[in-house]
Enzyme design. Structure first.
Site, PDB file in Angstrom:
ATOM      1  N   ARG A 180       5.638  -0.171  -7.673  1.00  0.00           N
ATOM      2  CA  ARG A 180       6.421   1.162  -6.951  1.00  0.00           C
ATOM      3  C   ARG A 180       7.322   0.232  -5.606  1.00  0.00           C
ATOM      4  O   ARG A 180       7.016   1.042  -4.670  1.00  0.00           O
ATOM      5  CB  ARG A 180       5.369   2.185  -6.641  1.00  0.00           C
ATOM      6  CG  ARG A 180       4.565   2.823  -7.649  1.00  0.00           C
ATOM      7  CD  ARG A 180       3.909   3.944  -7.260  1.00  0.00           C
ATOM      8  NE  ARG A 180       4.658   4.984  -7.007  1.00  0.00           N
ATOM      9  CZ  ARG A 180       4.518   5.893  -6.040  1.00  0.00           C
ATOM     10  NH1 ARG A 180       3.555   5.484  -5.016  1.00  0.00           N
ATOM     11  NH2 ARG A 180       5.533   6.784  -5.590  1.00  0.00           N
ATOM     12  N   GLU A 226       0.911 -12.144  -3.395  1.00  0.00           N
ATOM     13  CA  GLU A 226      -0.369 -12.425  -3.198  1.00  0.00           C
ATOM     14  C   GLU A 226      -1.448 -11.995  -4.267  1.00  0.00           C
ATOM     15  O   GLU A 226      -2.558 -12.470  -4.442  1.00  0.00           O
ATOM     16  CB  GLU A 226      -1.077 -11.855  -1.778  1.00  0.00           C
ATOM     17  CG  GLU A 226      -1.317 -10.377  -1.713  1.00  0.00           C
ATOM     18  CD  GLU A 226      -0.095  -9.330  -2.083  1.00  0.00           C
ATOM     19  OE1 GLU A 226       0.949  -9.936  -1.893  1.00  0.00           O
ATOM     20  OE2 GLU A 226      -0.175  -8.166  -1.816  1.00  0.00           O
ATOM     21  N   HIS A 272       4.965  -8.533  -4.163  1.00  0.00           N
ATOM     22  CA  HIS A 272       3.686  -8.925  -3.859  1.00  0.00           C
ATOM     23  C   HIS A 272       3.273 -10.475  -4.504  1.00  0.00           C
ATOM     24  O   HIS A 272       2.982 -10.659  -5.620  1.00  0.00           O
ATOM     25  CB  HIS A 272       2.394  -8.010  -4.605  1.00  0.00           C
ATOM     26  CG  HIS A 272       2.265  -6.598  -4.046  1.00  0.00           C
ATOM     27  ND1 HIS A 272       1.442  -6.119  -2.928  1.00  0.00           N
ATOM     28  CD2 HIS A 272       2.888  -5.694  -4.456  1.00  0.00           C
ATOM     29  CE1 HIS A 272       1.641  -4.965  -2.759  1.00  0.00           C
ATOM     30  NE2 HIS A 272       2.394  -4.476  -3.721  1.00  0.00           N
ATOM     31  N   GLY A 290       0.931  -1.070   0.055  1.00  0.00           N
ATOM     32  CA  GLY A 290       0.079  -0.040  -0.003  1.00  0.00           C
ATOM     33  C   GLY A 290       0.834   1.335   0.074  1.00  0.00           C
ATOM     34  O   GLY A 290       1.778   1.334  -0.590  1.00  0.00           O
ATOM     35  N   ARG A 345      12.820   3.323  -0.855  1.00  0.00           N
ATOM     36  CA  ARG A 345      11.261   3.216  -1.341  1.00  0.00           C
ATOM     37  C   ARG A 345      11.393   3.722  -2.962  1.00  0.00           C
ATOM     38  O   ARG A 345      12.384   4.299  -3.533  1.00  0.00           O
ATOM     39  CB  ARG A 345      10.534   4.356  -0.613  1.00  0.00           C
ATOM     40  CG  ARG A 345      10.458   4.047   0.714  1.00  0.00           C
ATOM     41  CD  ARG A 345       9.551   5.060   1.594  1.00  0.00           C
ATOM     42  NE  ARG A 345       8.206   5.150   0.968  1.00  0.00           N
ATOM     43  CZ  ARG A 345       7.353   6.207   0.959  1.00  0.00           C
ATOM     44  NH1 ARG A 345       7.851   7.366   1.611  1.00  0.00           N
ATOM     45  NH2 ARG A 345       6.310   6.263   0.258  1.00  0.00           N
ATOM     46  N   CYS A 374       5.978  -5.487   0.279  1.00  0.00           N
ATOM     47  CA  CYS A 374       6.233  -4.051  -0.417  1.00  0.00           C
ATOM     48  C   CYS A 374       6.161  -2.895   0.692  1.00  0.00           C
ATOM     49  O   CYS A 374       7.013  -2.788   1.509  1.00  0.00           O
ATOM     50  CB  CYS A 374       5.157  -3.762  -1.440  1.00  0.00           C
ATOM     51  SG  CYS A 374       5.715  -2.568  -2.443  1.00  0.00           S
TER      52      CYS A 374
END
Ligand code: GLN
Length: 212
Positions: free
Chosen positions: A135, A173, A171, A46, A105, A78
């Site tokens: 990102r 998932e 990710h 997120g 980041r 992430c």
């Protein structure tokens, strides 16, 4: 077994779906009391700046730190990896400084805002993990207690583990990958298994817990 997913912001629903797919009850964590009785905690992707604000507003920082320090497995993806890093390059203060790593980041820049890649994670078997990078951060430094679980072809580190804490820059998932969640469930079962007898939860000898 119940596994919590931090649900203050971001892609928490997808983790709950994967947990359901592997037969584990997922619990949305928004309040400190939601942490009661969970065997592991997932920190989803997120926006880490939004997540850190909500974690503090909802009083979750200290209880999550204590949960991790008692040996309960944590898994960050992430933004979750950013929240778990001891050092965040270029500014932000750490939130849960549980992984002795430095992360940068948005490390892939504008040109490559998001991409997918097959990632070799030898501890999860021969079949590459399908990772979605959005990102995404990158790990720029690892301390001596940190295992590198996966790198990109160019050697940049994208998955790490230190004791009971695992993090991926990507990710898993979002691509129907279940092996990281199965690993977390296995770690949680090991941590939960009384094994040597009673008093396990905050027993000092369990602190370093999980064999590495
Ligand atoms: N770029 C986000 C951050 O810095 C992380 C992106 C993600 O979680 N997919 O917090």
């Amino acid at each position: 077994m119940r596994i919590g997913v931090l649900a203050v912001q971001g892609a928490f629903a997808e983790h709950l779906t994967v947990l359901g797919a592997i037969g584990v009850e997922g619990v949305e964590v928004r309040l400190p009391s939601d942490l009661d009785g969970i065997a592991a905690l997932i920190l989803p992707g997120g926006e880490s700046t939004a997540q850190r604000r909500l974690i503090d507003r909802w009083g979750l920082r200290q209880p999550i730190l204590e949960l991790a320090q008692s040996g309960t497995p944590l898994f960050g993806t992430c933004a979750g990896m950013i929240l778990l890093a001891r050092d965040i390059v270029d500014g932000d203060e750490p939130v849960f400084p549980l992984l002795d790593v430095a992360v940068r980041r948005n490390a892939f820049g504008r040109q490559l805002d998001s991409f997918e890649a097959g990632i070799d994670v030898s501890m999860l078997g021969d079949q590459p993990v399908h990772g979605v990078f959005i990102r995404a951060p990158i790990v720029e430094r690892t301390g001596p207690g940190v295992d590198v679980l996966a790198t990109l072809d160019d050697g940049r580190i994208v998955a790490v583990r230190e004791r009971n804490v695992i993090a991926t820059a990507f990710h898993p998932e979002l691509a129907g990958e279940t092996r990281f969640h199965r690993l977390v469930a296995t770690m949680a079962a090991e941590h939960d298994d009384p094994g040597e007898g009673s008093g396990r939860r905050h027993h000092p000898t369990r602190r370093t817990g999980l064999a590495r």
